[in-house]
Design an enzyme around this catalytic site. Structure first.
Site, PDB file in Angstrom:
ATOM      1  N   HIS A  15      18.865   0.552  -2.401  1.00  0.00           N
ATOM      2  CA  HIS A  15      17.439   0.921  -2.252  1.00  0.00           C
ATOM      3  C   HIS A  15      16.720  -0.246  -1.677  1.00  0.00           C
ATOM      4  CE1 HIS A  15      13.558   2.979  -2.855  1.00  0.00           C
ATOM      5  NE2 HIS A  15      13.315   1.758  -3.139  1.00  0.00           N
ATOM      6  N   CYS A  41       0.837  -1.302   0.080  1.00  0.00           N
ATOM      7  CA  CYS A  41      -0.050   0.072  -0.211  1.00  0.00           C
ATOM      8  C   CYS A  41       0.748   1.380  -0.003  1.00  0.00           C
ATOM      9  CB  CYS A  41      -1.050   0.027   1.057  1.00  0.00           C
ATOM     10  SG  CYS A  41      -0.260  -0.582   2.569  1.00  0.00           S
TER      11      CYS A  41
END
Lengths: 267, 431
Positions: free
Chosen positions: B96, B50
Site C-alpha cells: 500500500h 486532502c
C-alpha cells in the site's frame, strides 16, 4: 597521437550519431544519459587532441584545414552542452551530432594537414579571424538545427498528433528561443571574423576581388544572416520562413567553407 | 517485526469523514510523539493530505491496536469513521505504501504531488525521531520505487481530463505558462475549468468577453481579470496567448483573416485557440496559419481518450514493478533478521576456540612461531567448517517465510543469548 585522440572522440560522437537516428523513433531517459556521457568523454579526448596539436607544433595552428574542422566540431559541442545545461534537453543533438560527427570524421581521416603558407607577421590576425568565424559557424549550425526541430514540433502540433515521437521535443517557444539566442550570439562573432579576414587578405595580398568565390560566399552568408536577424527581430519571423532563411545561411556557410578548402588566395 | 497501516482515503471515505480525521500540520509532531508512545508501536509515520489520512506503524514484537490510537487521539465516536477505515499489515502495508508513493492510489493516477507529500511526512517523522531504523528503510525504498515507476513507465507524463490536456498542449507550445495571457470568449463551465487549470499552472491575467457584459464582468471578477465588451473582441484578442472560446454562435467568430491580423499585431508570436463550442467558434482554416494552433473539442477528447488507455496500460506495468519491489523488500527484511544470529554464532564459536587454545596452551610447552600459526590455522579451519552449513542455511532461510523458525532453531542448538546488536541505533528507542 593527436589524431588518435581525435579518433577516440569520433567513436564517442558516433554514439551521439546513433542517438540522432534512434531519437526520431523513440527516446528515453536512459539513452539520453548514455549519449550525454559519451559526448562529454568525446569532448575531453577532443580537447586533448586539440591541445596536443598546439603543444606539438608550438603554435596555435588553427590555419590548418583539418584543425579548423576539428575546432569547429569542438565549439559546436560546447554550445550544445550549454543548451543541454540551460534548457535540459538533448533534442538539438538530432541535428548537432551528425554535423559534429562529419566534421570530426573529416578532420581525423584526411591527409596530414598542410599549413596555410602564411608564416608571416599576420599570424595573430589569422588566428583571430578563424576563431571568430568558427564561433559564428557553431552558432549558425545550432540555430539551423533549432529551426529544423521547430518545424518538426510545429507539424506535430498542427496535425494534433502530439503523443509518441514528438512528445519529448522541447516546447515550441523554447526551441525558438534556443535558435534565436544562438543567432544573436553568433552574429557579432561572424561580423568581426569577416572584418578580420578582409583586413588580413587586404594586407597580405593587396586589393581583394569581391567576386572571389570565397569572399563572395562569405558576404552572401553574412547578408542572409543579417536578413535572418532582421526579420526575426522586426517581424518576428519564425517557423517555416525562418527555417528557409536559416537553411540559406547554412548553405552559404557550407559553400564558403568548401570554397575555402578548394581555393586559396595566391600571393 | 511488523508493519501496520490504518487510514482513510478518497475512495473509502467521503470528504466529511476525512475532514474530521485530518490533522493540521502544526499538530503532526505532537501526534507522532503520541503515536510512538502508544503500546506496541516502535516507529510511526503520519501521512495527511486532502485525499487521505494514514497512520503507519512498526512494532518489533507483535502488533499494536492502531484503531485505539485513533480513538484516543481524535476523541471521536468510533462509529463516526470506523466503517471507512482500511487496515493493512506486513506485505499488504508495504504494498500500500509503495502504491501511494507511486501515485497509483491517487485520485488522479500519476499526479506528481503525492510523492512530495510522503517525503514531507517522512521528514517530520524523522525530525521528532519517530522514524529511525525499519521504517526508515521502508520509506527510503518507497521513494526509490516511486522513482522507478516514474522513470520506467509513462504514468506521470500524460494528462487525463480535457482541462489538463489543454494545459499540457499549452505547455507544448509555450514551455512555461508563466505570464501568459488567457482570453475567455463566452462563459461556460468547461471553459471556466480550463482557465482555472491554466492559471494554476502559471498563466497570468484573464480577459473575459461575453454577449452579455454582465456575465463577463461576473466571471472576470472571479478570476481577478478584466471584462471586455464583445464589440472590442477583435481589438483585444491579439494580446492573449491562449484563447478559450465557448460561445453559442451559429457560425465561426474567428476566421482566417482575424488570425492573420492577430499574427501581424503580435509579430508572429504563437497563439493557441481552444475551441470548446459546438458548432465551432474557430474556422479550421485558421490552423493552417503559421504560428496559430487550433484545437477543437474533438481534438481534445481524442487526446484524452488516448491518454486514458495509455495510462491504464502504464498503471498495469507500475503494479508489476511494485509487486517485484514488495518481494525484494521483504527478502531484505528477512536478511536483516538473520544477521544478528549469524554474528552471535560467529562470536560464540570464536570464544570457544580461544578458550580451548588457552586451555591446552600450558601442556604444549614452548612453541615455535610456525607451530603457533599451525594451531591457529587448524582451529580456525575446524570452526569455519562447522559454521558453514548453519550460516548458509540461515542465509537461504532469510529469503523464505520460515526465517524465524530457523533462527530460533539455530539459537537453541548453539544456546545463543538474545543480544541487542547493531539493530539498536538512533534515539527513538528511549522514548
Amino acid at each position: 597521437m593527436s589524431v588518435l585522440w581525435l579518433r577516440v572522440a569520433l567513436a564517442c560522437y558516433a554514439v551521439g550519431l546513433l542517438y540522432a537516428s534512434v531519437a526520431l523513433t523513440r527516446s528515453n531517459e536512459w539513452l539520453n544519459r548514455i549519449v550525454l556521457h559519451a559526448a562529454y568523454v568525446g569532448m575531453v579526448f577532443h580537447f586533448v587532441s586539440l591541445t596536443e596539436e598546439i603543444v606539438l607544433t608550438g603554435k596555435i595552428s588553427l590555419a590548418s584545414i583539418h584543425n579548423t574542422e576539428s575546432a569547429l566540431a569542438f565549439l559546436i559541442m560546447i554550445v550544445f552542452t550549454g543548451v543541454v545545461l540551460v534548457y535540459r534537453t538533448t533534442s538539438p543533438g538530432i541535428v548537432v551530432f551528425p554535423v559534429v560527427f562529419l566534421l570530426t570524421l573529416l578532420a581525423s581521416t584526411g591527409d596530414r594537414p598542410f599549413l596555410l603558407a602564411s608564416e608571416s607577421v599576420h599570424r595573430g590576425w589569422l588566428f583571430t579571424h578563424i576563431a571568430l568565424i568558427l564561433a559564428g559557424y557553431a552558432a549558425l549550425v545550432l540555430s539551423f538545427g533549432a529551426s529544423l526541430l521547430y518545424l518538426l514540433q510545429e507539424r506535430s502540433l498542427k496535425s494534433k498528433n502530439v503523443g509518441g515521437i514528438f512528445s519529448r521535443l522541447p516546447a515550441l517557444e523554447v526551441i525558438d528561443e534556443i535558435g534565436f539566442r544562438s543567432l544573436l550570439l553568433g552574429f557579432p562573432f561572424m561580423t568581426l571574423g569577416l572584418i578580420a579576414g578582409t583586413t588580413l587578405a587586404e594586407t597580405t595580398f593587396g586589393r581583394v576581388n569581391v567576386f572571389d568565390p570565397k569572399i563572395f560566399l562569405s558576404l552572401l552568408m553574412w547578408a542572409v544572416y543579417l536578413v535572418l536577424l532582421y526579420t526575426r527581430w522586426n517581424a518576428g519571423w519564425r517557423g517555416r520562413r525562418a527555417a528557409y532563411l536559416a537553411s540559406g545561411a547554412f548553405l552559404a556557410a557550407v559553400l564558403a567553407w568548401a570554397a575555402n578548402t578548394l581555393h586559396r588566395f595566391v600571393s | 517485526m511488523k508493519f501496520q497501516l490504518i487510514g482513510v482515503n478518497h475512495k473509502s471515505a467521503p470528504i466529511e469523514v476525512r475532514e474530521r480525521l485530518a490533522i493540521p500540520e502544526s499538530r503532526i509532531p505532537d501526534a507522532l510523539k503520541r503515536l510512538v508512545q502508544h503500546p506496541g508501536v516502535d516507529e510511526g509515520l503520519i501521512l495527511c493530505t486532502c485525499n487521505r489520512v494514514e497512520v503507519l506503524a512498526q512494532s518489533k514484537n507483535g502488533s499494536s491496536d492502531l484503531r485505539k490510537f485513533l480513538r484516543e487521539f481524535f476523541h471521536l465516536e468510533s462509529t463516526a469513521y470506523e466503517s471507512h477505515l482500511y487496515e493493512y499489515s506486513e506485505r499488504d502495508a508495504i504494498r500500500h505504501l509503495f502504491r501511494v508513493s507511486s501515485s497509483l492510489d491517487s485520485m488522479v493516477v500519476g499526479e506528481p504531488q503525492i510523492l512530495g507529500q510522503v517525503k514531507e511526512a517522512y521528514a517530520s517523522a524523522r525530525a521528532v525521531g519517530a522514524v529511525h531504523s525499519h521504517l526508515d528503510l521502508l520509506l527510503t525504498r518507497a521513494f526509490a520505487v516511486a522513482k522507478r515507476v516514474r522513470t520506467e513507465t509513462a504514468l506521470g507524463s500524460s494528462a487525463v481530463s480535457i482541462a489538463s490536456v489543454a494545459v499540457e498542449l499549452a505547455k507544448k507550445i509555450f514551455g512555461s505558462l508563466n505570464g501568459k495571457q488567457v482570453f475567455l470568449v463566452g462563459a461556460g463551465k468547461m471553459s471556466e475549468l480550463a482557465a482555472r487549470h491554466l492559471i494554476a499552472n502559471g498563466a497570468e491575467s484573464i480577459f473575459v468577453s461575453n454577449r452579455t457584459y454582465e456575465r463577463a464582468s461576473q466571471l472576470a471578477a472571479q478570476f481577478d481579470g478584466q471584462a471586455i465588451l464583445f464589440d472590442q473582441l477583435y481589438d483585444t484578442c491579439d494580446r492573449a496567448d491562449i484563447v478559450i472560446t465557448s460561445t453559442g454562435a451559429p457560425h465561426a467568430i474567428f476566421r482566417r483573416e482575424h488570425g492573420e491580423l492577430f499574427l501581424s499585431r503580435r509579430k508572429n508570436r504563437p497563439m493557441f485557440f481552444i475551441d470548446i463550442a459546438v458548432p465551432r467558434d474557430v474556422d479550421p482554416e485558421m490552423n493552417k496559419l503559421d504560428g496559430i494552433f487550433v484545437y477543437d473539442i474533438d481534438d481534445l477528447q481524442q487526446a484524452v481518450s488516448s491518454n486514458l488507455s495509455d495510462r491504464r496500460k502504464e498503471a498495469e506495468r507500475a503494479e508489476e514493478i511494485i509487486s517485484v519491489e514488495v518481494e525484494r523488500f521483504q527478502a531484505r527484511l528477512h536478511t536483516l533478521e538473520v544477521v544478528p544470529t549469524i554474528v552471535s554464532l560467529q562470536d560464540h564459536l570464536e570464544t570457544i576456540r580461544q578458550a580451548e587454545i588457552d586451555r591446552v596452551r600450558g601442556r604444549l610447552g614452548p612453541l615455535s612461531l610456525e607451530q603457533e600459526l599451525a594451531i591457529d590455522a587448524l582451529t580456525r579451519g575446524i570452526v569455519k567448517k562447522i559454521m558453514h552449513t548453519p550460516i548458509s542455511t540461515l542465509k537461504t532461510a532469510a529469503r523464505d517465510t520460515e526465517a524465524t523458525t530457523v533462527v530460533d532453531l539455530v539459537r537453541r542448538l548453539f544456546n545463543l543469548q538474545e543480544k541487542k546488536t547493531a539493530a539498536k541505533s538512533g534515539s527513538g528507542d528511549d522514548n
